[in-house]
Enzyme design. Structure first.
Site, short mmCIF file in Angstrom:
data_model
loop_
_atom_site.label_atom_id
_atom_site.label_comp_id
_atom_site.label_asym_id
_atom_site.label_seq_id
_atom_site.Cartn_x
_atom_site.Cartn_y
_atom_site.Cartn_z
N ASP A 272 -9.96 3.92 7.53
CA ASP A 272 -9.79 5.05 6.82
C ASP A 272 -10.61 6.24 7.33
OD1 ASP A 272 -8.19 3.70 5.09
OD2 ASP A 272 -9.69 3.26 3.58
N HIS B 177 -5.45 0.72 -2.19
CA HIS B 177 -6.01 -0.69 -1.66
C HIS B 177 -5.70 -1.88 -2.57
CE1 HIS B 177 -9.77 0.88 1.16
NE2 HIS B 177 -8.42 1.37 1.52
N HIS C 287 -4.39 7.03 -0.87
CA HIS C 287 -3.75 5.62 -0.78
C HIS C 287 -4.28 4.56 -1.49
CE1 HIS C 287 -7.03 5.15 2.17
NE2 HIS C 287 -6.92 3.68 2.24
N GLU D 165 0.99 -1.23 0.19
CA GLU D 165 -0.15 0.12 0.16
C GLU D 165 1.07 1.00 -0.06
OE1 GLU D 165 -3.41 1.89 2.94
OE2 GLU D 165 -2.22 0.23 3.48
ZN LIG Z 1 -7.62 2.40 3.11
#
Ligand SMILES: [Zn+2]
Length: 130
Positions: free
Chosen positions: A91, A80, A78, A32
């Site tokens: 989140d 996933h 970000h 990630e």
């Molecule tokens: Zn996330």
């Protein structure tokens, strides 16, 4: 919401910024990445990768919480790597602390493989500027 965090209205994101974020997502996959988005004149056009950008979903909020406050912070981005393009419970907890728009990217990181959300997790469309 404290008034000192009030910034100008965000109108959209630059395409080259979006493309670079997608490239980062692709290069980090299957790990990630986390980035802080910055706006200029209401358009998101820069980002900073969070320190130690290779983080787990559980630690992402901690990393973002360590970033310095900046009135030009527009939100976060970000990835996933599992491809689920919606905010996790973790989140939603950190969205509230970091600007207004939050992007989530997923494989294969092509043009349509991202979504934008408000801090409460509501999907929002973000205009892309060439
Ligand atoms: Zn996330």
């Amino acid at each position: 919401m404290p008034t000192y965090m009030t910034a100008m209205e965000i109108r959209g994101i630059r395409r080259d910024c979006l493309d670079t974020l997608r490239a980062v997502g692709r290069s980090q996959h299957p790990k990630e990445f986390v980035a802080v988005l910055r706006e200029t004149d209401g358009i998101i056009e820069e980002f900073d990768l969070a320190p130690g950008t290779v983080v787990t979903e559980q630690s992402a909020g901690f990393s973002l919480g360590m970033m310095p406050l900046d009135v030009h912070v527009a939100g976060s981005a970000h990835s996933h790597p599992n491809g689920v393009l919606r905010p996790s419970d973790a989140d939603l907890r950190f969205f509230g602390r970091m600007g207004r728009f939050h992007l989530i990217f997923g494989p294969p990181y092509e043009d349509t493989d991202w979504r934008a959300f408000r801090r409460d997790g509501t999907p929002v469309s973000l205009e892309v500027f060439d």
